[in-house]
Design a protein around this motif. Structure first.
Motif, mmCIF file in Angstrom:
data_model
loop_
_atom_site.group_PDB
_atom_site.id
_atom_site.type_symbol
_atom_site.label_atom_id
_atom_site.label_comp_id
_atom_site.label_asym_id
_atom_site.label_seq_id
_atom_site.Cartn_x
_atom_site.Cartn_y
_atom_site.Cartn_z
ATOM 1 N N ILE A 306 -5.131 -1.933 9.388
ATOM 2 C CA ILE A 306 -3.926 -2.685 9.027
ATOM 3 C C ILE A 306 -4.090 -3.293 7.634
ATOM 4 C CG2 ILE A 306 -2.503 -4.668 9.638
ATOM 5 C CD1 ILE A 306 -3.172 -4.092 12.587
ATOM 6 N N ALA A 307 -5.276 -3.822 7.358
ATOM 7 C CA ALA A 307 -5.540 -4.403 6.039
ATOM 8 C C ALA A 307 -5.471 -3.327 4.950
ATOM 9 C CB ALA A 307 -6.907 -5.078 6.028
ATOM 10 N N GLU A 308 -5.969 -2.131 5.240
ATOM 11 C CA GLU A 308 -5.926 -1.033 4.268
ATOM 12 C C GLU A 308 -4.479 -0.609 3.999
ATOM 13 O OE1 GLU A 308 -7.043 2.066 1.647
ATOM 14 O OE2 GLU A 308 -7.952 0.163 2.282
ATOM 15 N N PHE A 309 -3.654 -0.607 5.038
ATOM 16 C CA PHE A 309 -2.233 -0.302 4.861
ATOM 17 C C PHE A 309 -1.584 -1.317 3.915
ATOM 18 C CE2 PHE A 309 1.858 -1.970 6.586
ATOM 19 C CZ PHE A 309 2.706 -1.017 6.038
ATOM 20 N N GLU A 310 -1.888 -2.573 4.096
ATOM 21 C CA GLU A 310 -1.316 -3.605 3.229
ATOM 22 C C GLU A 310 -1.815 -3.440 1.795
ATOM 23 O OE1 GLU A 310 1.078 -5.461 3.895
ATOM 24 O OE2 GLU A 310 1.161 -5.393 6.086
ATOM 25 N N ARG A 311 -3.076 -3.018 1.638
ATOM 26 C CA ARG A 311 -3.608 -2.792 0.285
ATOM 27 C C ARG A 311 -2.874 -1.639 -0.389
ATOM 28 N NH1 ARG A 311 -6.382 0.388 -2.614
ATOM 29 N NH2 ARG A 311 -6.704 1.870 -0.907
ATOM 30 N N LEU A 312 -2.677 -0.531 0.351
ATOM 31 C CA LEU A 312 -1.948 0.617 -0.198
ATOM 32 C C LEU A 312 -0.534 0.217 -0.596
ATOM 33 C CD1 LEU A 312 -3.030 3.425 2.301
ATOM 34 C CD2 LEU A 312 -3.540 3.355 -0.148
ATOM 35 N N ARG A 313 0.064 -0.593 0.234
ATOM 36 C CA ARG A 313 1.423 -1.059 -0.061
ATOM 37 C C ARG A 313 1.451 -1.890 -1.335
ATOM 38 N NH1 ARG A 313 5.027 -4.564 4.296
ATOM 39 N NH2 ARG A 313 6.928 -4.729 3.037
ATOM 40 N N GLY A 314 0.416 -2.662 -1.546
ATOM 41 C CA GLY A 314 0.365 -3.482 -2.749
ATOM 42 C C GLY A 314 0.060 -2.696 -4.003
ATOM 43 N N ASP A 315 -0.686 -1.607 -3.868
ATOM 44 C CA ASP A 315 -1.128 -0.831 -5.032
ATOM 45 C C ASP A 315 -0.141 0.250 -5.467
ATOM 46 O OD1 ASP A 315 -3.391 -2.343 -5.023
ATOM 47 O OD2 ASP A 315 -4.682 -0.800 -4.123
ATOM 48 N N ASN A 316 0.685 0.740 -4.555
ATOM 49 C CA ASN A 316 1.567 1.874 -4.838
ATOM 50 C C ASN A 316 3.014 1.415 -4.739
ATOM 51 O OD1 ASN A 316 3.159 4.254 -4.698
ATOM 52 N ND2 ASN A 316 1.430 5.425 -3.892
ATOM 53 N N ARG A 317 3.671 1.277 -5.890
ATOM 54 C CA ARG A 317 5.029 0.731 -5.912
ATOM 55 C C ARG A 317 6.016 1.613 -5.150
ATOM 56 N NH1 ARG A 317 9.187 0.025 -10.930
ATOM 57 N NH2 ARG A 317 10.461 -1.661 -10.045
#
Length: 550
Positions: A306-317
């Motif tokens: 879940i944390a990795e999903f949030e990171r991807l969401r933050g990094d990829n507009r």
């Protein structure tokens, strides 16, 4: 999702055989046009502007991958390689040959599908929340109750020839996503203090020529009496609804004419003869229906994933935009519901190609336990996607043109087929939708506007639900010329409202500019974080009208 038992399958198979015989007799001249018309209508077959149209039922909007693949095959073999999803969670074929319809119905029956009661003056396909069973705000799963209504209403001998068509919608969530206030009957499931299911029953809603918001007939119906109370309502309508004028034949006219108190009194009077009778629901009956909607075997999703999903969401507009607009919270941590956009300029809103249907079937099996939902907004939903697979799903959807990150925005237009297909339409709808999508395609602008419903209908039948669009567009005929009437302030959710006509209608080529002026008033006048409907209700109609007609 629901699977047919032997009774369901026998009924559908026999219906196909019956209609095949009726079609043979019609083509041989043994059935006249007027005799054949009600028979074809109750099997979903219309005669449209250029070709027949077949409306296929998708009960409460649920489809399996097997059914999706069969629909793809049917569109290739019998149509032009595409279908059209409607605001009532059905699928329409716009180009089938009349003589092929029995074969199409036969192929549908093989995968537990049909077109029974998708048209005609009968109880139509019951609709519900596209997130039923997985919504984070859900109080009661409406799907088993929808299935019980389907079983009760299908080929009900007393209600085969009602004064007019009859539509029922059910929600079990805190937020109404089923538009229950603009249906002939709207049902909201809720729990009392002891946790028991109760039903709030509304009647007399509907759009069309005389749009109305439904009124509460009974606020706290015990669940055991759902079917008997529905039967009482439809009996009262069947007895007292007008049959002399089809424009005044809907139940909304009866409720308005009698007043909701008198209408409710007549329903209660009729219910006396039905209450506690054979159709009274038991817990065993409800549990049997609910057993068809068992929870899938979801694997646990770790906190790290879940944390990795949030990171991807933050990094990829681009991915973040997709998640913000097309991904909905799920009742199970680590899972989401994903809306697949069917809104592209090169296709009419709601249109889906055979290749896309096949692709969705594959994606549903890979990411969502083989299940797909149809939305009222003419999109599709994968209901159970683990967040650690969301990025891969997004990339796959993009390859098939279904990752457009505009769900819920101005570009997520609801639109009927209009004059391009429908013989009842006063004007085309699809070219208007495409012109608006082209005019307002900048994503930053769309996101700045926030949630905004724009609905288009080609005539007063309101298949595009223009009355409840925040911005509604209606095609009208003026001495053989196509014009478009604009309304503002409609809404189909809990605080339902009907749009108010802005003023005189406009030429087709002027519509994008008119919408632009309306949006500019909103942007100039809104408060921080205020949505279009909020601003409209606060400042009123006048400011918009003055700008448009200045």
């Amino acid at each position: 999702m629901y699977r047919y038992d032997s009774y369901d399958q026998t009924l559908v198979d026999e219906r196909v055989a019956q209609f095949r015989d009726q079609m043979d007799r019609y083509q041989d001249g043994r059935l006249g046009e007027e005799e054949f018309r009600p028979l074809r209508l109750q099997n979903g077959l219309y005669i449209q502007k250029y070709a027949p149209m077949l409306r296929i039922a998708i009960p409460y909007g649920m489809l399996s991958s097997t059914q999706l693949r069969r629909l793809a095959s049917i569109t290739r073999r019998y149509d032009r390689g595409y279908g059209h999803f409607t605001t009532r969670q059905n699928l329409q074929l716009n180009w089938p040959a009349l003589e092929d319809v029995p074969d199409i119905l036969g192929e549908l029956a093989e995968v537990q599908m049909h077109a029974i009661q998708t048209s005609g003056n009968c109880i139509r396909n019951t609709t519900s929340d596209q997130f039923a069973g997985i919504a984070a705000d859900e109080v009661e799963d409406p799907r088993p109750w929808c299935e019980l209504i389907r079983q009760w209403s299908t080929l009900h001998p007393e209600f085969a020839f009602l004064p007019r068509k009859f539509k029922i919608a059910v929600t079990g969530a805190a937020a109404d996503r089923a538009a229950i206030q603009v249906h002939d009957i709207g049902l909201r499931l809720w729990h009392d203090a002891s946790g028991d299911v109760r039903v709030k029953v509304l009647a007399g809603g509907g759009l069309g020529r005389t749009p109305m918001i439904g009124e509460v007939v009974r606020g706290d119906l015990p669940w055991q009496h759902l079917l008997t109370y529905l039967e009482a309502i439809v009996r009262v309508y069947n007895q007292f609804g007008r049959r002399d004028n089809k424009f005044k034949a809907r139940i909304k006219i009866l409720v308005k004419a009698l007043g909701v108190e008198e209408f409710a009194r007549r329903v209660e009077e009729e219910w006396v003869h039905l209450k506690d009778g054979p159709q009274t629901l038991t817990r065993a009956t409800v549990e049997a229906a609910g057993a068809h909607f068992e929870e899938p075997q979801r694997r646990p999703v770790s906190e790290a994933a879940i944390a990795e999903f949030e990171r991807l969401r933050g990094d990829n507009r681009a991915f973040a935009r997709f998640v913000t607009n097309n991904v909905t919270d799920h009742k199970v941590p680590g899972y989401k519901a994903v809306t697949l956009s069917l809104k592209r300029r090169e296709h009419a809103p709601g249109d889906v190609t055979a290749d896309q249907l096949d692709a969705v079937a594959d994606l549903a099996e890979r990411y969502s336990f083989g299940e797909t939902r149809v939305t009222h907004e003419q999109n599709l939903v994968l209901s159970d996607v683990a967040v650690d697979e969301l990025e891969d799903l997004w990339k796959a959807l993009d390859e098939h043109g279904m990752a457009n990150p505009t769900v819920g925005t101005l570009n997520d237009i609801i639109c009927c087929p209009g004059g391009d297909f429908c013989g009842l339409a006063n004007a085309v709808s699809i070219p208007i939708a495409q012109a608006l999508q082209e005019r307002f395609e900048d994503l930053d602008f769309l996101y700045d506007l926030g949630p905004l419903d724009l609905n288009i209908s080609g005539c007063m039948n309101a298949c595009g639900h223009h009355h409840v669009g925040h911005i509604g567009i209606l095609g009208v005929d003026k001495k053989g010329e196509e014009y478009y009437q604009i309304s503002l302030g409609g809404n189909a959710t809990d605080d339902a409202s009907l749009g108010k006509i802005l003023g005189p209608s406009f030429f087709r080529e002027d519509v994008p500019e008119v919408i632009d002026k309306i949006l500019k008033v909103y942007v100039e006048q809104r408060h921080d974080d205020e949505h279009f409907l909020d601003t409209y209700r606060r400042i009123g109609h006048k400011s918009f009208k003055e700008r448009v007609y200045a």
